[in-house]
Design an enzyme around this catalytic site. Structure first.
Site, PDB file in Angstrom:
ATOM      1  NE  ARG A   1      60.121  33.930  73.261  1.00 57.83           N
ATOM      2  CZ  ARG A   1      59.038  33.245  72.894  1.00 57.83           C
ATOM      3  NH1 ARG A   1      58.850  32.012  73.326  1.00 57.83           N
ATOM      4  NH2 ARG A   1      58.153  33.789  72.090  1.00 57.83           N
TER       5      ARG A   1
ATOM      6  CG  HIS B   1      55.732  33.683  65.375  1.00 53.69           C
ATOM      7  ND1 HIS B   1      55.185  32.900  64.393  1.00 53.69           N
ATOM      8  CD2 HIS B   1      55.650  32.967  66.519  1.00 53.69           C
ATOM      9  CE1 HIS B   1      54.782  31.758  64.937  1.00 53.69           C
ATOM     10  NE2 HIS B   1      55.059  31.776  66.225  1.00 53.69           N
TER      11      HIS B   1
ATOM     12  CG  LEU C   1      53.294  31.147  77.614  1.00 54.00           C
ATOM     13  CD1 LEU C   1      52.251  30.177  77.071  1.00 54.00           C
ATOM     14  CD2 LEU C   1      52.617  32.324  78.276  1.00 54.00           C
TER      15      LEU C   1
ATOM     16  N   GLY D   1      52.863  45.603  86.543  1.00 49.72           N
ATOM     17  CA  GLY D   1      52.448  44.719  85.463  1.00 49.72           C
ATOM     18  C   GLY D   1      51.652  43.563  86.023  1.00 49.72           C
TER      19      GLY D   1
ATOM     20  CB  SER E   1      48.346  41.119  80.900  1.00 55.71           C
ATOM     21  OG  SER E   1      47.955  41.824  82.058  1.00 55.71           O
ATOM     22  CG  HIS E   2      50.799  40.486  74.595  1.00 56.19           C
ATOM     23  ND1 HIS E   2      49.835  40.400  73.612  1.00 56.19           N
ATOM     24  CD2 HIS E   2      51.913  39.951  74.061  1.00 56.19           C
ATOM     25  CE1 HIS E   2      50.371  39.843  72.531  1.00 56.19           C
ATOM     26  NE2 HIS E   2      51.625  39.557  72.780  1.00 56.19           N
TER      27      HIS E   2
ATOM     28  CD  GLU F   1      57.595  27.463  66.983  1.00 54.14           C
ATOM     29  OE1 GLU F   1      57.788  28.695  66.909  1.00 54.14           O
ATOM     30  OE2 GLU F   1      58.411  26.680  67.465  1.00 54.14           O
TER      31      GLU F   1
END
Lengths: 586, 132, 250, 120
Positions: free
Chosen positions: A389, A233, A395, A12, A44-45, A246
């Protein structure tokens, strides 16, 4: 078969993988690192994360507050010792990124600016406008280029972890361009493959977030933990699922139902005034906001859109200047994908699956129960998110635990002898299984299986859950896996860049992860965080369920779920309250 | 080693047909032919001027011919298009300019350049009318 | 629900294991107003032809995977909408100027090498550790480079650049813009290293200011500006070394 | 190792030529080719041998004319050189010599002529 020797393999190339790779290269310069990713790292996401990353730096903030917000946000299902380590490391990592070039948004004097996110007592979110993930990922990727020890293998699709003598010794991958299997022989591997939100249809995630990292570890007997906790979300565009950060609410955006009423005040998040106020109204946690949407929807107070019901996210009162400075990408996204200009009109939003709190079981060092295998980021369950979370902790998690896992893997690699010779035979036999898919006739199309998976998950394991429907989902998933095993119909029989084939392999993992979610959810007879039941288990039940779920693979059979205790150090579970009640509590 | 995948490389022939921007670009670059040609024309005038009155009057006489008018109209178009495109891309080549702390927008630089074009042209005309 | 119409999508197809040269295949795709070109391609892959191959990921114009040519214009397929082409048919091809790996997939390794060649990371004047705390950088100083830092490496600019197509040695728009991004960062002291890339034959001098790179950039990075401003810097550097032969080291 | 390009030399000349051509070119053409021959704003005596000899007998106008011609030539040479490459004629030393060499030769001639105009 081509064999590539490497001391550490990182699976990854997103935020966690790159951070781990840099940690190995910096701290253990003698070791070779293979960074294996199914996409070029900057695809990547992590790139899509918008709002920001947590780190205590504001004068009003403290590590204790970050700890409390995280643990209460997670409904006391967090590993508190791990949270303690985490909050202590976050700011260090944010500064490290700054020194690597990340363009954090600043105050006029040049110091770091931070914003509020949901569930925070103090402003704590470091941000780079509303492209935080993009800037973090590109900063990490570009920084990684200065370390010759890091050998990139872009567009290599990992399919299997290879275990010999009870420890991880290799990773099997397919070179996507040629379809040739490649064996990465290693002393340690770090799994950093991201989450599994593509288990659901309506989600905010990139197409690559399919959970095969979890699936690979799970197949090798590593338990998945807390998979029932899936975060919706509250603010995504209906249909596409594209995320409206957010940060919109952090900057002062409000949510309105179809009558223009700020409905969150009716769900224990009010009163309305004073506003803005931390941990209240729109700055409540994501699980509560998504659940409030569900109730509004049931009561018929949502708006109709071509892609389902929605509420309004209203930013207009912030003014064009602030919107363009703080939320430029949101503006562009809303204009492009929803044909709405947030400066002049409210944005229709609804909840979409965003994050998997659970993942591959690992400890504070990133170590999984399988010697030699480490995990970091969304694919892992290190224990900081609990049942829900907190926004901007993900992050930070990538960086803190990416580094930790990299360091642990490096240490392990130094102390470990060379790989066993039997590995290659194992790799050959696994590769044959995958290559066989290209030859098999008949079966079901990938798109059809995927569509069915989405239907099952949304009906059975959605925002709001009931026993019988979850039980039904478990059964249907077993059937769907059976159907998958019976064969996948492929139009593309070639090896070179066969994305249809790779999608089919991915789907095999995704189905297992979905099954793990459904079974864990069924057995949790309480409501906690993102897991909300309306069939007599509406309350949190600390007597029976202040525990983690561990899901063990049983091969082709449905999984086995056990429970394990939660580490509690200094915050005893108490009522999780937001809005006015939270102020009375503290 | 894994063998490198066999890739297909598309030829570049007639690439300018693929996008209008490419044709505008080639047209812009093409103005340089007229610029060079005009320089040669002026050079010829200089040569004639040095050679003496007879020679120069030939050159001067050519100016009256239809060929010259066509040539000059073409040159006029080329120079004008050159000037327009030159000023258009000028903001990309100049170092960042700020006015009262704010970066000066490209269209302001372009407009200023158009003004300069106008002023230089008028000045040249005035000088020519005075000295020729 | 908006009404469903049908559009013809013509795709370039190339299978390295079967074909000597690319050919085109046309698909009839039902679409609604909010469907992107990417979703059109996904429809083909899911329902009509699973072998159609293309890259995609974020579907929100930030990962840079899904660049392709639609009617000779380089675009991100995720943020281009079928309704804007209808009723004409559209022709979808892989990004120009790159070797085709398969169908719409191009080989991006040349670009990645170029990206690596521009020292694309901060070179601090003195080594720092997190214990030193964050650097100060005012919003005004950020503005100096933030535009260039928006690049998502989607390669549309390379597909728009005939100079890159004609000469693959040219470092090209995105990589040179990234170079300018780090040079313009107040925290960076690596300009001297990067100047060698700027000055080289394959550096900024490969550019003839066609300018289409900046026009097609979905993130308004403006590589044409980054490159052409560096032509002035490179020219200064070229002549100044004769004036100050001792002052400039190296 | 990367080799430093010598392009700055010709690019500076090209740029200077471009600026001159942009600022003055249109009016220059208009005056010489249209206004004077048609007698628009200019008398029939305009641009006659004597007046031009008089004007270019001074060093500044003579040198100015030579510089304009020279920069126009370099501007043209530079773009023509690159455009030939664009059109599929590969850039080569020979081509470079032909383009920039002609511009240099033309410039030399222009300077020489300017000198002659001033001296004789």
């Amino acid at each position: 078969m081509q064999v590539i020797q490497s001391d550490v393999v990182i699976i990854g190339g997103g935020g966690a993988g790159l951070r781990a790779a840099i940690a190995v290269a910096q701290e253990a310069p003698g070791l070779s690192v293979a960074l294996v990713s199914k996409v070029v790292p900057m695809r990547s996401h992590t790139v899509a994360a918008e709002g920001g990353s947590a780190g205590v730096i504001h004068p009003d903030d403290s590590l204790d507050k970050h700890f409390d917000d995280t643990v209460s946000g997670g409904d006391w299902l967090c590993e508190q010792d791990v949270v303690e380590y985490f909050v202590g490391q976050c700011t260090r990592e944010m500064i490290q990124l700054e020194q690597w070039g990340c363009p954090w948004s600043r105050r006029d004097d040049g110091s770091i600016n931070v914003r509020f996110f949901g569930g925070m007592k103090s402003p704590r979110t470091w941000f780079a406008a509303d492209k935080t993930g993009f800037h973090i990922l590109h900063t990490l990727f570009q920084t990684s280029l200065q370390f010759p020890a890091i050998r990139r293998h872009d567009e290599f699709f990992c399919t299997d972890l290879l275990v010999e003598d009870g420890r991880l010794q290799g990773v099997l991958a397919l070179c996507i361009a040629t379809g040739e299997p490649v064996l990465f022989q290693c002393k340690a591997a770090v799994l950093a493959t991201g989450g599994a939100s593509r288990v659901f249809g309506q989600n905010t995630n990139a197409g690559i977030v399919t959970g095969e990292g979890m699936g690979m570890a799970y197949a090798q007997g590593v338990p998945l933990r807390d998979m029932e906790f899936v975060q919706w979300h509250p603010t995504a565009l209906p249909g596409s699922g594209i995320l409206m950060t957010e940060g919109c609410r952090g900057e002062g955006g409000i949510l309105l139902n179809k009558d223009g009423h700020r409905y969150l005040q009716d769900y224990g998040l009010g009163p309305l005034d004073p506003w803005p106020r931390p941990r209240a109204m729109e700055l409540g946690p994501r699980d509560r906001l998504s659940q409030a949407f569900w109730h509004e929807d049931q009561a018929g107070r949502t708006l109709q859109t071509p892609h389902g019901t929605a509420v309004h996210l209203d930013l207009r009162h912030l003014g064009e200047k602030k919107i363009m400075e703080r939320l430029p990408m949101i503006c562009e996204l809303a204009r492009t994908f929803a044909a709405v200009d947030p400066v002049t009109a409210p944005i229709p939003v609804r909840p979409a699956v965003h994050y998997t709190m659970g993942g591959v079981l690992c400890d504070v060092h990133g170590a999984t129960p399988l010697p030699g295998l480490y995990a970091a980021g969304e694919c892992s369950s290190v224990g900081i998110h609990g049942a829900n979370r907190l926004g901007s902790n993900s992050l930070a998690e990538l960086l803190v635990f990416g580094r930790a896992a990299g360091l642990s893997a490096a240490r392990h690699a130094r102390e470990t002898p060379d790989a066993s010779a039997a590995l290659q035979a194992q790799a050959e036999s696994r590769a044959a299984v995958h290559l066989d898919m290209l030859r098999r006739e008949g079966g079901t199309r990938v798109a059809q299986l995927r569509q069915r998976l989405h239907e099952i998950m949304e009906a059975g394991v959605g925002i709001v859950r009931e026993g019988p429907r979850m039980a039904q989902a478990c059964e249907q998933l077993a059937q769907l896996r059976e159907q998958f095993r019976a064969g996948v119909a492929l139009d593309d029989r070639g090896r070179a860049f066969n994305t249809e084939w790779l999608t089919a392999i991915e789907l095999g993992h995704t189905l297992q992860v979905a099954e793990a979610m459904a079974h864990a959810a069924l057995l949790r007879q309480e409501s906690r965080g993102a897991h909300m039941r309306i069939d007599g288990f509406e309350a949190r039940d600390d007597e029976r369920f202040l525990c983690h779920s561990l899901i063990h693979s049983q091969g082709d059979a449905p999984p086995r779920v056990t429970h394990s205790p939660v580490t509690i150090t200094r915050s005893q579970p108490k009522a999780r309250v937001y809005g006015g009640a939270a102020q009375n509590q503290s | 080693m894994t063998p490198a995948p066999k890739t297909y490389v598309r030829p570049m022939n007639r690439w300018w047909m693929r996008h209008p921007a490419y044709r505008r670009y080639l047209l812009r670059e093409g103005t340089s032919v007229m610029v060079a040609a005009y320089a040669l024309f002026l050079l010829a005038g200089m040569v004639c001027l040095v050679l003496g009155e007879t020679a120069f009057n030939l050159w001067r006489g050519f100016l009256q011919s239809p060929v010259s008018v066509i040539f000059h109209l073409a040159a006029l178009a080329a120079f004008a298009f050159h000037a327009w495109t030159w000023f258009k891309v000028m903001p990309l080549t100049t170092p960042p300019i700020r006015f009262r702390g704010q970066p000066v927008p490209d269209r302001m630089i372009f407009r200023a350049a158009l003004w300069a074009w106008g002023i230089a042209s008028v000045a040249l005309l005035v000088l020519a009318m005075r000295f020729l | 629900m908006s009404q469903t119409r049908t559009i013809m999508i013509e795709c370039l197809r190339y299978d390295p294991e079967q074909d000597q040269a690319p050919h085109y295949r046309t698909y009839e795709v039902p679409f609604t107003d909010e469907m992107s070109v990417l979703e059109g391609l996904q429809y083909i892959k899911d329902h009509l032809d699973g072998s159609l191959t293309f890259r995609w990921s974020c579907r929100m114009a930030i990962c840079g995977s899904c660049g392709c040519m639609v009617n000779h214009q380089p675009i991100l397929s995720c943020q281009s909408f079928l309704r804007d082409y209808y009723p004409a048919r559209i022709r979808v091809e892989p990004l120009e100027h790159f070797p085709i790996v398969k169908d719409l997939v191009i080989d991006q390794s040349d670009f990645l090498g170029k990206l690596e060649s521009v020292t694309p990371y901060l070179v601090p004047a003195q080594p720092l550790t997190p214990e030193d705390g964050p650097n100060l950088q005012t919003p005004r100083q950020i503005e100096d480079y933030l535009g260039y830092a928006q690049c998502i490496n989607c390669l549309l600019c390379y597909a728009a650049c005939p100079q890159y197509g004609l000469n693959h040695e040219f470092t090209g728009p995105a990589a040179l813009a990234l170079l300018a991004r780090y040079n313009a960062d107040s925290r960076d002291a690596g300009q001297k290293t990067r100047m060698a890339v700027v000055n080289a034959e394959e550096g900024v001098w490969g550019c003839t200011l066609v300018g289409l790179c900046s026009e097609v950039c979905p993130k308004h990075v403006d590589p044409a500006r980054a490159i052409n401003r560096n032509k002035i810097n490179s020219t200064q550097d070229y002549f100044l070394r004769f004036l100050m032969p001792f002052g400039r080291g190296s | 190792m990367r080799t430093r390009s010598h392009e700055p030399i010709v690019w500076s000349l090209f740029g200077a030529g471009g600026v001159f051509a942009a600022l003055l070119g249109t009016m220059l053409v208009l005056i010489i080719g249209i206004l004077v021959p048609m007698g628009l704003g200019f008398g029939p005596e305009a641009m006659h041998y004597d007046s031009l000899r008089g004007l270019f007998g001074h060093p500044l106008p003579a040198l100015g004319l030579a510089v304009v011609i020279s920069l126009f030539l370099f501007h043209g040479a530079h773009r023509i050189y690159h455009t030939l490459h664009d059109l599929g004629i590969p850039a080569s030393k020979k081509m470079m010599l032909a383009c920039y060499g002609s511009a240099a030769a033309g410039s030399g001639v222009a300077l020489l002529l300017a000198g002659m105009l001033v001296v004789f």
